[in-house]
Design a protein around this motif. Sequence first.
Motif, PDB file in Angstrom:
ATOM      1  N   LEU A 113      -1.039  -4.760   6.015  1.00 39.51           N
ATOM      2  CA  LEU A 113      -0.065  -5.408   7.332  1.00 39.51           C
ATOM      3  C   LEU A 113      -0.783  -6.096   8.370  1.00 39.51           C
ATOM      4  O   LEU A 113      -1.423  -5.986   8.590  1.00 39.51           O
ATOM      5  N   ASP A 159       4.508  -9.037  10.404  1.00 42.86           N
ATOM      6  CA  ASP A 159       5.158  -8.883   8.739  1.00 42.86           C
ATOM      7  C   ASP A 159       6.619  -8.866   8.680  1.00 42.86           C
ATOM      8  O   ASP A 159       6.917  -7.416   9.521  1.00 42.86           O
ATOM      9  N   LYS A 167       6.100  -7.723   3.090  1.00 48.72           N
ATOM     10  CA  LYS A 167       4.239  -7.168   1.942  1.00 48.72           C
ATOM     11  C   LYS A 167       5.325  -5.869   2.563  1.00 48.72           C
ATOM     12  O   LYS A 167       3.953  -4.978   1.436  1.00 48.72           O
ATOM     13  N   ILE A 204       2.908  -5.564  -3.070  1.00 44.65           N
ATOM     14  CA  ILE A 204       3.880  -5.033  -1.919  1.00 44.65           C
ATOM     15  C   ILE A 204       3.361  -3.608  -1.417  1.00 44.65           C
ATOM     16  O   ILE A 204       2.998  -2.576  -2.792  1.00 44.65           O
TER      17      ILE A 204
END
Length: 365
Positions: A76, A80, A129, A155
């Motif tokens: 990440l 995000d 994400k 994800i």
Amino acid sequence: MIKFLDLHKINQRFEAQFQQALKYAMTSGQYVLGANVSAFEEEFAHYCGTKHCIGVANGLDALTLILKGYIHLGKLKKGDHVLVPSNTFIATILSVLHAGLNPVFVEPNPKTYNLDKHGVKESLSREIKAIIIVHLYGQLADVEGLRNLSRDRDILLIADAAQSHGAQSKLGKSGSLADAAAFSFYPSKNLGALGDGGAVTTNDTHLADVVRLYGNYGSNEKYVNKIIGHNSRLDDIQAAFLSVKLKLLDKDNARRRQIAKRYISEIKNPKIELPYFDGSDNHVFYAFVIEVENRSDFQIYLKANDVGCLIHYPIPPHKQQALKQFSELELSVAEQIHKRVVSLPISPVMKENEVDAVIKVLNAY
Ligand SMILES: *Cc1c(COP(=O)(O)O)cnc(C)c1O
């Protein structure tokens, strides 16, 4: 008076074992990150069916350190977008903000109060994400659907498991169902300490290592600091208490389900909407939540009839003053839920005659 939750009564059952654990902890002389923490971590990882368990100071930290850990690992990056349910305890949202990420609120399925793949699919944009699912009130979210969806789209799937210790589906136990899971051992939880506590469970060894570093000043060697860490450790004495209580968790959860089944089959009142429950072990009834119109009248009625209750939760996160940047969002499902829900007494130490009394009072409303 039937208390909403009698924590003293819950813990009284373990008093002799707690005293013994305390004496042992005191004698050990190692009061921070002692043998009790490592023993509990091992037991809880085994219980959940994960490779790793890392004790931390509380449930909020467990979530925050997972997110910061993924940022550290490059999975990440700051800014995000992270999908979160619009109806949850505020900690879920705060963890996203504390990690420098952006929460994107998604409405739950109003029947289960949880996220499912249909709702999430509509809200998935390229900026998302990670997804944080919350197994709200003790019931597992649509893990299978969301797991497939998150894998297809690459994800991260993170679970806020703070209300679901021991909940189980055919895919495994809560804590093992997402890429990482966060637990709280706040006293009222199904597995509750005598103070604050939390844990992260995961099969991801890299993440486990980073979370452990973050929780201990960024250090795994005394006075050598590798990252800008936190001080977020599970207290050794709390860990000892949790080890004692873990042995009874499945039995306690079974008792909660038994009470829930009685409520569902015996409360017969058109003014009261009962929760959805498929009868399986996927629900551990952290809370037994009903819906009513005119909630304040209903609360007055319960009080007058000596039945305790609580609201999980009275104000949705996006309407909290602390989160006023989200106050304009259109989240009518969450708002309706927060207006209507009432949690009834449910706990492993509730007596059958107390359950009878609650049912009687509700049927007479
Ligand atoms: C209790 C809870 C938390 C936070 O746990 P703390 O130990 O109080 O920080 C997070 N999420 C949910 C859904 C909770 O119920």
